[in-house]
Design a protein around this motif. Structure first.
Motif, PDB file in Angstrom:
ATOM      1  N   VAL A   5       5.670  -8.184   3.608  1.00  0.00           N
ATOM      2  CA  VAL A   5       5.916  -6.860   3.322  1.00  0.00           C
ATOM      3  C   VAL A   5       5.467  -6.259   2.171  1.00  0.00           C
ATOM      4  CG1 VAL A   5       8.451  -5.994   2.766  1.00  0.00           C
ATOM      5  CG2 VAL A   5       8.103  -7.532   4.652  1.00  0.00           C
ATOM      6  N   TYR A   6       5.428  -7.271   0.909  1.00  0.00           N
ATOM      7  CA  TYR A   6       4.899  -6.807  -0.333  1.00  0.00           C
ATOM      8  C   TYR A   6       3.492  -6.295  -0.215  1.00  0.00           C
ATOM      9  CZ  TYR A   6       8.324  -9.060  -3.240  1.00  0.00           C
ATOM     10  OH  TYR A   6       9.455  -9.509  -3.718  1.00  0.00           O
ATOM     11  N   LYS A   7       2.586  -6.970   0.649  1.00  0.00           N
ATOM     12  CA  LYS A   7       1.152  -6.344   0.998  1.00  0.00           C
ATOM     13  C   LYS A   7       1.166  -5.080   1.735  1.00  0.00           C
ATOM     14  CE  LYS A   7      -1.610  -9.470  -0.662  1.00  0.00           C
ATOM     15  NZ  LYS A   7      -2.281  -8.935  -1.840  1.00  0.00           N
ATOM     16  N   TYR A   8       2.189  -4.738   2.632  1.00  0.00           N
ATOM     17  CA  TYR A   8       2.283  -3.579   3.344  1.00  0.00           C
ATOM     18  C   TYR A   8       2.566  -2.614   2.229  1.00  0.00           C
ATOM     19  CZ  TYR A   8       4.458   0.290   5.746  1.00  0.00           C
ATOM     20  OH  TYR A   8       4.514   1.591   6.151  1.00  0.00           O
ATOM     21  N   TYR A   9       3.638  -2.706   1.276  1.00  0.00           N
ATOM     22  CA  TYR A   9       4.090  -1.766   0.426  1.00  0.00           C
ATOM     23  C   TYR A   9       2.796  -1.407  -0.664  1.00  0.00           C
ATOM     24  CZ  TYR A   9       8.479  -1.161   2.419  1.00  0.00           C
ATOM     25  OH  TYR A   9       9.397  -0.791   3.121  1.00  0.00           O
ATOM     26  N   LEU A  10       2.209  -2.500  -1.162  1.00  0.00           N
ATOM     27  CA  LEU A  10       1.237  -2.432  -1.938  1.00  0.00           C
ATOM     28  C   LEU A  10      -0.010  -1.602  -1.543  1.00  0.00           C
ATOM     29  CD1 LEU A  10       0.922  -6.260  -3.317  1.00  0.00           C
ATOM     30  CD2 LEU A  10       2.096  -4.255  -4.141  1.00  0.00           C
ATOM     31  N   MET A  13       1.017   1.698  -1.766  1.00  0.00           N
ATOM     32  CA  MET A  13       0.820   2.266  -3.382  1.00  0.00           C
ATOM     33  C   MET A  13      -0.683   2.641  -3.698  1.00  0.00           C
ATOM     34  SD  MET A  13       3.300  -0.056  -6.034  1.00  0.00           S
ATOM     35  CE  MET A  13       3.580  -1.390  -4.951  1.00  0.00           C
ATOM     36  N   ASN A  14      -1.662   2.096  -3.226  1.00  0.00           N
ATOM     37  CA  ASN A  14      -2.940   2.306  -3.313  1.00  0.00           C
ATOM     38  C   ASN A  14      -2.839   3.813  -2.621  1.00  0.00           C
ATOM     39  OD1 ASN A  14      -3.682   0.163  -4.725  1.00  0.00           O
ATOM     40  ND2 ASN A  14      -4.187  -0.847  -2.880  1.00  0.00           N
ATOM     41  N   LYS A  15      -2.511   3.890  -1.448  1.00  0.00           N
ATOM     42  CA  LYS A  15      -2.724   5.314  -0.927  1.00  0.00           C
ATOM     43  C   LYS A  15      -2.030   6.376  -1.682  1.00  0.00           C
ATOM     44  CE  LYS A  15      -1.877   7.691   3.492  1.00  0.00           C
ATOM     45  NZ  LYS A  15      -1.141   7.790   4.805  1.00  0.00           N
ATOM     46  N   ILE A  16      -0.751   6.303  -2.317  1.00  0.00           N
ATOM     47  CA  ILE A  16      -0.249   7.025  -3.195  1.00  0.00           C
ATOM     48  C   ILE A  16      -0.870   7.356  -4.192  1.00  0.00           C
ATOM     49  CG2 ILE A  16       1.590   7.396  -4.863  1.00  0.00           C
ATOM     50  CD1 ILE A  16       3.368   5.715  -3.080  1.00  0.00           C
ATOM     51  N   GLN A  17      -1.890   6.404  -4.757  1.00  0.00           N
ATOM     52  CA  GLN A  17      -2.718   6.940  -5.894  1.00  0.00           C
ATOM     53  C   GLN A  17      -3.739   7.651  -5.471  1.00  0.00           C
ATOM     54  OE1 GLN A  17      -2.444   2.584  -8.050  1.00  0.00           O
ATOM     55  NE2 GLN A  17      -2.925   4.203  -9.511  1.00  0.00           N
ATOM     56  N   THR A  18      -4.264   7.232  -4.197  1.00  0.00           N
ATOM     57  CA  THR A  18      -5.538   8.039  -3.723  1.00  0.00           C
ATOM     58  C   THR A  18      -5.056   9.485  -3.519  1.00  0.00           C
ATOM     59  OG1 THR A  18      -6.540   5.778  -2.782  1.00  0.00           O
ATOM     60  CG2 THR A  18      -7.097   7.928  -1.730  1.00  0.00           C
ATOM     61  N   THR A  19      -4.029   9.529  -2.912  1.00  0.00           N
ATOM     62  CA  THR A  19      -3.434  10.859  -2.527  1.00  0.00           C
ATOM     63  C   THR A  19      -3.507  11.780  -3.733  1.00  0.00           C
ATOM     64  OG1 THR A  19      -2.508  10.145  -0.595  1.00  0.00           O
ATOM     65  CG2 THR A  19      -1.814  12.150  -1.458  1.00  0.00           C
ATOM     66  N   ASP A  78       9.135  12.665  -6.360  1.00  0.00           N
ATOM     67  CA  ASP A  78       8.476  13.402  -7.587  1.00  0.00           C
ATOM     68  C   ASP A  78       8.175  12.308  -8.743  1.00  0.00           C
ATOM     69  OD1 ASP A  78       8.936  15.911  -6.414  1.00  0.00           O
ATOM     70  OD2 ASP A  78      10.615  16.366  -7.570  1.00  0.00           O
ATOM     71  N   LEU A  79       9.210  11.263  -8.982  1.00  0.00           N
ATOM     72  CA  LEU A  79       9.093  10.302  -9.914  1.00  0.00           C
ATOM     73  C   LEU A  79       7.602   9.156  -9.702  1.00  0.00           C
ATOM     74  CD1 LEU A  79      10.242   8.716 -12.270  1.00  0.00           C
ATOM     75  CD2 LEU A  79      11.098   7.157 -10.761  1.00  0.00           C
ATOM     76  N   LEU A  80       7.564   8.923  -8.278  1.00  0.00           N
ATOM     77  CA  LEU A  80       6.375   8.226  -7.740  1.00  0.00           C
ATOM     78  C   LEU A  80       5.002   9.144  -8.083  1.00  0.00           C
ATOM     79  CD1 LEU A  80       7.702   6.913  -4.460  1.00  0.00           C
ATOM     80  CD2 LEU A  80       6.992   5.609  -6.507  1.00  0.00           C
ATOM     81  N   PHE A  81       5.122  10.557  -7.984  1.00  0.00           N
ATOM     82  CA  PHE A  81       3.720  11.273  -7.990  1.00  0.00           C
ATOM     83  C   PHE A  81       3.474  11.029  -9.613  1.00  0.00           C
ATOM     84  CE2 PHE A  81       1.659  15.028  -9.589  1.00  0.00           C
ATOM     85  CZ  PHE A  81       0.781  15.309  -8.579  1.00  0.00           C
ATOM     86  N   VAL A  82       4.582  11.272 -10.040  1.00  0.00           N
ATOM     87  CA  VAL A  82       4.179  11.375 -11.898  1.00  0.00           C
ATOM     88  C   VAL A  82       3.782  10.079 -12.398  1.00  0.00           C
ATOM     89  CG1 VAL A  82       5.044  11.814 -14.058  1.00  0.00           C
ATOM     90  CG2 VAL A  82       5.710  13.365 -12.394  1.00  0.00           C
ATOM     91  N   HIS A  90      -4.848   6.090 -16.526  1.00  0.00           N
ATOM     92  CA  HIS A  90      -5.322   5.016 -17.613  1.00  0.00           C
ATOM     93  C   HIS A  90      -6.111   3.831 -16.658  1.00  0.00           C
ATOM     94  CE1 HIS A  90      -2.237   6.819 -20.193  1.00  0.00           C
ATOM     95  NE2 HIS A  90      -2.954   5.973 -21.024  1.00  0.00           N
ATOM     96  N   ASP A  91      -6.540   4.280 -15.367  1.00  0.00           N
ATOM     97  CA  ASP A  91      -7.346   3.233 -14.500  1.00  0.00           C
ATOM     98  C   ASP A  91      -6.348   1.992 -14.168  1.00  0.00           C
ATOM     99  OD1 ASP A  91      -9.371   5.103 -14.205  1.00  0.00           O
ATOM    100  OD2 ASP A  91     -10.391   4.657 -15.756  1.00  0.00           O
ATOM    101  N   ILE A  92      -5.223   2.115 -14.073  1.00  0.00           N
ATOM    102  CA  ILE A  92      -4.339   1.016 -13.710  1.00  0.00           C
ATOM    103  C   ILE A  92      -4.019   1.258 -12.278  1.00  0.00           C
ATOM    104  CG2 ILE A  92      -1.939   0.220 -14.085  1.00  0.00           C
ATOM    105  CD1 ILE A  92      -2.210   1.038 -17.098  1.00  0.00           C
ATOM    106  N   GLY A  93      -4.033  -0.003 -11.502  1.00  0.00           N
ATOM    107  CA  GLY A  93      -3.518   0.202 -10.013  1.00  0.00           C
ATOM    108  C   GLY A  93      -2.226  -0.379 -10.145  1.00  0.00           C
ATOM    109  N   LEU A  94      -1.501   0.574  -9.340  1.00  0.00           N
ATOM    110  CA  LEU A  94       0.004   0.403  -9.006  1.00  0.00           C
ATOM    111  C   LEU A  94       0.082  -0.973  -8.380  1.00  0.00           C
ATOM    112  CD1 LEU A  94       1.317   3.772  -8.243  1.00  0.00           C
ATOM    113  CD2 LEU A  94       1.682   2.457 -10.474  1.00  0.00           C
ATOM    114  N   GLU A  95      -0.993  -1.270  -7.496  1.00  0.00           N
ATOM    115  CA  GLU A  95      -0.827  -2.533  -6.701  1.00  0.00           C
ATOM    116  C   GLU A  95      -0.706  -3.883  -7.714  1.00  0.00           C
ATOM    117  OE1 GLU A  95      -3.188  -5.260  -3.542  1.00  0.00           O
ATOM    118  OE2 GLU A  95      -3.669  -3.184  -3.532  1.00  0.00           O
ATOM    119  N   ALA A  96      -1.776  -3.881  -8.583  1.00  0.00           N
ATOM    120  CA  ALA A  96      -1.892  -5.134  -9.581  1.00  0.00           C
ATOM    121  C   ALA A  96      -0.826  -4.953 -10.374  1.00  0.00           C
ATOM    122  CB  ALA A  96      -3.438  -4.688 -10.180  1.00  0.00           C
TER     123      ALA A  96
END
Length: 114
Positions: A5-10, A13-19, A78-82, A90-96
């Protein structure tokens, strides 16, 4: 199972950052990412809008008759976008970042809550 489940959501998160990166990189946007203090102000604003929605849903202060808002789901989006803007700038991956956070909680708080 929980790990999957964590891996799916991670991955999500990468997709959110890419989008977000693709959106801010469009030529019509003059500024890719705002300065960090402005992004933090936007985060605070979005958290306040979430708090207002939760207050309307669960608190004593209900919406005024005819008052229109975007709703809790949209405010969380909106919060996730910001948040993705701050991480990307800051070149921080949300997954990491999330993995470090959940590992810290699993170790520090594993016996803390019942």
């Amino acid at each position: 199972m929980l790990f999957l489940v964590y891996k799916y959501y991670l991955k999500t998160m990468n997709k959110i950052q890419t989008t977000v990166e693709e959106w801010v990189s469009q030529p019509q946007h003059k500024v890719k990412y705002f300065p960090p203090f402005e992004i933090c102000a936007q985060l605070s604003e979005e958290v306040g809008e979430i708090a207002r929605e939760v207050s309307h849903l669960h608190g004593y202060k209900k919406k005024k008759d005819g008052e229109k808002t975007d709703g809790l789901e949209c405010e969380i989006g909106d919060l996730l976008f910001v948040l993705a803007c701050l991480a990307n700038s800051h070149d921080i991956g949300l997954e990491a970042a999330f993995e470090k956070s959940i590992n810290k909680k699993n170790n520090r708080d594993k016996h803390r809550f019942e």
